[in-house]
Design a protein around this motif. Structure first.
Motif, mmCIF file in Angstrom:
data_model
loop_
_atom_site.group_PDB
_atom_site.id
_atom_site.type_symbol
_atom_site.label_atom_id
_atom_site.label_comp_id
_atom_site.label_asym_id
_atom_site.label_seq_id
_atom_site.Cartn_x
_atom_site.Cartn_y
_atom_site.Cartn_z
ATOM 1 N N GLU A 101 -0.793 5.194 -7.523
ATOM 2 C CA GLU A 101 -1.934 4.367 -8.081
ATOM 3 C C GLU A 101 -3.256 4.146 -7.073
ATOM 4 O O GLU A 101 -4.124 3.552 -7.615
ATOM 5 N N SER A 110 -3.316 -8.103 7.961
ATOM 6 C CA SER A 110 -3.616 -7.760 6.511
ATOM 7 C C SER A 110 -4.211 -6.275 6.814
ATOM 8 O O SER A 110 -4.085 -5.276 5.878
ATOM 9 N N ARG A 169 -10.550 -5.958 -0.282
ATOM 10 C CA ARG A 169 -9.454 -6.800 -0.896
ATOM 11 C C ARG A 169 -8.700 -7.487 0.321
ATOM 12 O O ARG A 169 -8.125 -8.846 0.131
ATOM 13 N N GLU A 170 -8.302 -6.774 1.061
ATOM 14 C CA GLU A 170 -7.547 -7.349 2.178
ATOM 15 C C GLU A 170 -8.055 -8.318 3.061
ATOM 16 O O GLU A 170 -7.616 -9.243 3.668
ATOM 17 N N ILE A 214 0.866 -1.244 -0.093
ATOM 18 C CA ILE A 214 -0.066 -0.011 0.072
ATOM 19 C C ILE A 214 0.691 1.265 -0.095
ATOM 20 O O ILE A 214 0.586 2.385 -0.780
ATOM 21 N N SER A 253 -10.486 -10.424 2.067
ATOM 22 C CA SER A 253 -10.586 -11.588 1.297
ATOM 23 C C SER A 253 -9.219 -12.382 1.336
ATOM 24 O O SER A 253 -8.948 -13.293 1.481
ATOM 25 N N THR A 254 -8.132 -11.522 0.883
ATOM 26 C CA THR A 254 -6.727 -11.862 0.617
ATOM 27 C C THR A 254 -6.323 -12.551 2.226
ATOM 28 O O THR A 254 -5.917 -13.543 2.297
ATOM 29 N N LYS A 308 -12.415 0.007 -1.025
ATOM 30 C CA LYS A 308 -12.011 -1.057 -1.954
ATOM 31 C C LYS A 308 -11.052 -2.169 -1.389
ATOM 32 O O LYS A 308 -10.784 -3.318 -1.343
ATOM 33 N N ILE A 309 -9.757 -1.160 -0.676
ATOM 34 C CA ILE A 309 -8.815 -2.217 -0.241
ATOM 35 C C ILE A 309 -9.028 -2.923 1.148
ATOM 36 O O ILE A 309 -8.732 -4.022 1.158
#
Lengths: 459, 459
Positions: free
Chosen positions: B343, B409, B355-356, B335, B358-359, B351-352
């Motif tokens: 980016e 995470s 994502r994090e 990040i 699920s990751t 959104k992060i």
């Protein structure tokens, strides 16, 4: 092209017309962003509608994604024109990513000069100057005048990546004699000999095998805009320009940061990494580190009896281990960076050990004193009772912290050296890796020191 | 000048003569290395013997160390000539480091233009484009022809940092209309109007408050050699050149690496940092982290009863905590870099998180499974006996690892966002900091899960 289903499939060529018209009016960087957002089919339709010189400009920038795929899907003639027109360095990068079969088909149809350049440029290792260089530079014989040179520049300008430096060659041997900047060229009298007008010092040059970090160091050190790449006979085989070095360094910085955080190098923006790619890049290292760290459990199982007798010792395990890890990652980050900037050489390892030994001992004593005081304090103001041997426990913690912080600093500073000596990237000495290594040894150090100090009392 | 003792003291002026002669023949970068190795007294003697234009070149490079000290010790007239001759941006940097009294003494004697430039340039914050820019650029009114412009360049070239881009201004309002590269200038016909020959797109520009990372992004994106800095009325107040951006980014990368390793930012080469400076830069953070980590001991003291009943749980403490820390530093490194490269925007935090989440759950399950299997395996092939409740212990470890890796995470990815939102440098979310945070909460998570799963059996 696949058969499209859905509402707007028959509008595709029409929308491509409109899009191509809009794109032609954009800056290249914006045009690339727009093309990047299209899927391959659409992008190909748009590219076919753009003037070829415009497409070439887009392909010339590394920011264009899937350029290899686009080349594969474009009509052969179109693809060939783009590859012939591109900068040799960018063409080589794209060409290497095209699938084997298409590559063979296209290669035979390229211009002989392009073919020769591609063959040469694709032969260099990834992190060498050769992989960064382009063959499109301006070189003139030392017999020319300023005027002849300026006329030559005007003629060939369009096919050259940069014209801001002109290389002056021995007219017979083609060896590099000197370099002259465009700035100096326009100041000189038009009938002056080019070599007389040029700088009198030998130009800075590199070889194709110079690595990226060394190239970057030279650009920073001498404020260069481009640098000639010479072969062993001092002939110019290409140049490296500042924009490519900047890109390469930015990419390398990302890779190093990721590695240092214990992630496999990722060259895509965070949001564009697919879920499974993310799992792969992170899961691999994470599992490896986990298995390494499992040795802490083995170490502790080994000290099972001590643990049962002195549960109070377990209270400090996280504290002790994290201190070793932290001092290790401090040392690693300092050394990795110093190696990358060429501030340190491999041969300096002995000096580093001496420095880190004294630094580690001092830092360890600091932390040791804090830990020691905490136990004394907590015990005496009655926050927690560490039992009758509280003083010996405090002493154990002090000695352990001194040892482990020193050990962490030494390991953290030496790992990048060892990796570099073994020709791995020193940046792979990630913080988690150092920490894991120090954790496992830390347990052993802790319980060994405890066994000595607490022998006959608690243990 | 101090009174020198020892053998060679009377040789000082003589050796300075010889040294000055040698230095004049060197490249600037090598000359700087040589001067950097001298002590102030010697360096001043040498500088007094160098031609003033050569000294100016040396002072113009940020690599010259102690330039402020040198200016202080040089005779006033000499110092003034150097400051007047230097690039405005470098002069401003040096000037800010000169001690207050000398600064006042020198300031009044500088040329009025230099004075005005220094006043302006020293007013910008450190990480802004203003601090990087120089006021020495070439700008011409849009009514000029190519020939007038080229003649103008020849006249003023010596006092300009770069001549590779000429800015074209509205002759009345002085507003920026367009820009033309020297490359394009020498291609155009000499009687052509400059505005007609220039690029037709509005030039890329920045303001004095644009931050370094954004400036770097623009240079990379558009392959720039320089960029104009404009005020709110679209008038050019300076330019930023690629060499300064490259230097700034390299320095920033070192700082970020150090921060990420938990070291205070250091802008000197490793071997030049004094022992006490090193202790300060590392000790401060290390002590802070240590005190944070002491909460793990507090947390474990709180779970004292559980610990006594189930010593077997302690075996996995290092394993569990390091897994949380590792997943955290992976997320942080990804990040931080994505934010630095622009980016990701602040608004992307949601959104992060998704994502994090699920990751993290997936990665946690991987590690959990490995941990689970290890206990089952060790128990059943008889390597270690985890007691009668071995299966429940394995289950506890599985659930804890899933939770803690996910938690790591999330924390690792969100900390840089939180720091950025609070206008701190996201890179301050160092790996050790994230790890410490996750360690403390990790203990609580571990024992809470254990309390639930093992209630009525082991606990």
């Amino acid at each position: 092209m696949k058969n499209h289903t859905g509402d707007c499939s028959h509008d595709l060529p029409k929308s491509a017309d409109i899009l191509a018209k809009q794109i032609r009016k954009m800056r290249f960087a914006d045009a690339i962003d727009t093309v990047n957002k299209l899927d391959i089919d659409q992008a190909v339709l748009v590219l076919k509608r753009l003037p070829i010189h415009f497409s070439i400009e887009l392909f010339d920038r590394p920011e264009l994604q899937k350029s290899a795929k686009l080349i594969e899907f474009l009509p052969t003639k179109h693809a060939i024109s783009i590859l012939n027109g591109m900068s040799a360095d960018e063409a080589a990068d794209v060409f290497q990513e095209i699938d084997e079969r298409t590559r063979q088909r296209l290669f035979s149809q390229l211009q002989p000069t392009t073919r020769a350049e591609l063959k040469k440029l694709t032969s260099y290792p990834e992190d060498s100057a050769g992989a960064l260089m382009t063959t499109e530079f301006i070189a003139v014989p030392s017999t020319w005048t300023i005027e002849t040179t300026l006329n030559h520049i005007r003629e060939v300008e369009e096919t050259r990546e940069t014209v801001y430096t002109v290389y002056i060659l021995n007219p017979i041997s083609n060896q590099l004699l000197s370099a002259i900047s465009l700035r100096r060229l326009i100041l000189a009298k038009s009938d002056e000999n080019i070599l007389d007008a040029a700088q009198h010092m030998k130009p800075i040059s590199i070889t194709a095998s110079t690595d990226h970090e060394e190239v970057a160091r030279l650009f920073r050190r001498h404020d260069l805009l481009s640098v000639p790449v010479i072969d062993k006979d001092n002939r110019v085989i290409g140049i490296v320009t500042v924009d490519d070095v900047f890109d390469a360094m930015t990419e390398e910085m990302s890779e190093d940061t990721h590695k240092f955080g214990g992630v496999g190098a990722i060259d895509k923006p965070y949001m564009q990494i697919s879920f499974f790619e993310m799992l792969k890049k992170r899961g691999g290292w994470l599992c490896l580190l986990f298995m390494g760290e499992m040795f802490t459990a083995s170490a502790m199982q080994y000290f099972e009896k001590e643990l049962e007798k002195a549960i109070v010792l377990t209270l400090f395990i996280p504290l002790i281990m994290s201190s070793g890890g932290n001092s290790g990652s401090q040392a690693t980050s300092l050394i990795i960076r110093a190696l990358a900037l060429r501030e340190l050489k491999l041969g300096d390892w002995w000096k580093i050990i001496r420095r880190e030994l004294s630094t580690g001992l001092s830092l360890g004593s600091m932390l040791g004193l804090i830990g020691f005081s905490r136990i004394i304090l907590w015990q005496n103001i009655g926050i927690y009772n560490y039992g009758e041997h509280w003083f010996l426990i405090a002493l154990t913690i002090f000695c352990t912290l001194v040892s482990i912080v020193t050990f962490g600093s030494l390991i953290g500073s030496m790992l990048p050296f060892i990796l570099k000596a073994m020709r791995f990237d020193p940046a792979s000495a990630s913080a988690p890796f150092v920490a894991t290594f120090v954790d496992v040894t830390g347990i052993v150090i802790y319980f060994s020191i405890a066994a000595i100090i607490l022998a006959g009392t608690l243990l």
